[in-house]
Design a protein around this motif. Sequence first.
Motif, PDB file in Angstrom:
ATOM      1  N   ILE A  39       0.805  -1.233  -0.072  1.00 26.65           N
ATOM      2  CA  ILE A  39      -0.034  -0.031   0.083  1.00 26.65           C
ATOM      3  C   ILE A  39       0.961   1.365  -0.121  1.00 26.65           C
ATOM      4  O   ILE A  39       0.417   2.358   0.279  1.00 26.65           O
ATOM      5  CB  ILE A  39      -0.995  -0.156   1.069  1.00 26.65           C
ATOM      6  N   ASP A 139      -0.337  10.195   5.179  1.00 25.27           N
ATOM      7  CA  ASP A 139      -0.738   8.998   4.340  1.00 25.27           C
ATOM      8  C   ASP A 139      -0.922   7.841   5.377  1.00 25.27           C
ATOM      9  O   ASP A 139      -0.334   7.025   5.223  1.00 25.27           O
ATOM     10  CB  ASP A 139       0.524   8.785   3.414  1.00 25.27           C
ATOM     11  N   LYS A 142      -7.207   6.787   6.811  1.00 27.34           N
ATOM     12  CA  LYS A 142      -7.949   7.761   6.260  1.00 27.34           C
ATOM     13  C   LYS A 142      -8.961   8.437   6.584  1.00 27.34           C
ATOM     14  O   LYS A 142      -9.306   9.656   6.633  1.00 27.34           O
ATOM     15  CB  LYS A 142      -8.682   7.189   4.630  1.00 27.34           C
ATOM     16  N   ASP A 165      -2.333  11.766   0.482  1.00 23.91           N
ATOM     17  CA  ASP A 165      -2.539  10.671  -0.318  1.00 23.91           C
ATOM     18  C   ASP A 165      -3.873  10.047  -0.270  1.00 23.91           C
ATOM     19  O   ASP A 165      -4.467  10.207   0.644  1.00 23.91           O
ATOM     20  CB  ASP A 165      -1.453   9.677  -0.079  1.00 23.91           C
ATOM     21  N   ASN A 166      -4.292   9.591  -1.467  1.00 23.05           N
ATOM     22  CA  ASN A 166      -5.495   8.805  -1.444  1.00 23.05           C
ATOM     23  C   ASN A 166      -6.802   9.350  -1.414  1.00 23.05           C
ATOM     24  O   ASN A 166      -7.637   9.029  -0.637  1.00 23.05           O
ATOM     25  CB  ASN A 166      -5.654   7.280  -0.639  1.00 23.05           C
TER      26      ASN A 166
HETATM   27 MG    MG Z   1      -1.266   6.218   0.388  1.00 24.97          MG
END
Ligand code: MG
Length: 224
Positions: A39, A139, A142, A165-166
């Motif tokens: 990941i 990161d 979440k 991120d993401n």
């Molecule tokens: Mg990430």
Amino acid sequence: MFSKRNEHIQDYIHQLFVKEDETLAFVRSHAKELGIPDIHVPTNVGKLLYLIAKTQKCHKILEVGTLIGYSTIWLARALEPQGKLISLEIDPKRAQIAQEHLKRAGLNHCVEIRQGNALELLPEMIQRHEGPFDLIFIDADKTNNQAYLIRALQLSRPGSLILVDNLMPKGDHIGTPSNHEGVSIYQFNDYLARHPKLETTLIPTVVHQGRVDCLGLARVKDSI
Ligand code: MG
Ligand code: SAH
């Protein structure tokens, strides 16, 4: 599963612009051997982080969510001379492996991996006045993005960059989350978009198997 074309675009970028060196390739294969989930940022996003950090002329970088140190290596390589990176990781085993990887990358002297819960470590850093950081990369889990952002702002200065991120949840219908994590990411994007202290956009990035994700890029305004 996702667009083949996107996958080929990523391969094209990797081959032409983002050749991984032996250390980064070792870190990825070693993590796989140890059964650690795959990941980390893809190589193209690693290079993007590096270039953004280099352009920002970073003396101090903070990362929330180390895993095995893959993104950490990209970011640390962009530090100015005598610069320092602090990376926070809740999982002791991952923190230890990351430490070994940073040593292998010859970056031990400028990177400190702090093992613990970022929700506790960040307030401690604020109390100890460890900021301001030139760049903060969020990161980790979440669902806590908003909590991390609030603390990241307390460790920033006008002009600091905050990368997250993401920020594009899985699912075919953009804006319609398919699970709990998706709900929190969309809520976070709304919060980010409206934040009075930040100028922000999302950079679409091709990740595994041609899926398109987004990297949030926010700059702390000079004045409000
Ligand atoms: Mg990430
Ligand atoms: N930045 C890495 C990937 C990080 S994956 C890379 O791209 O190479 C997310 C990591 O955040 C995981 O290793 C997870 O253990 C860690 N994490 C999750 N919750 C956390 C918390 N509350 N505090 C610190 N780290 C956390």
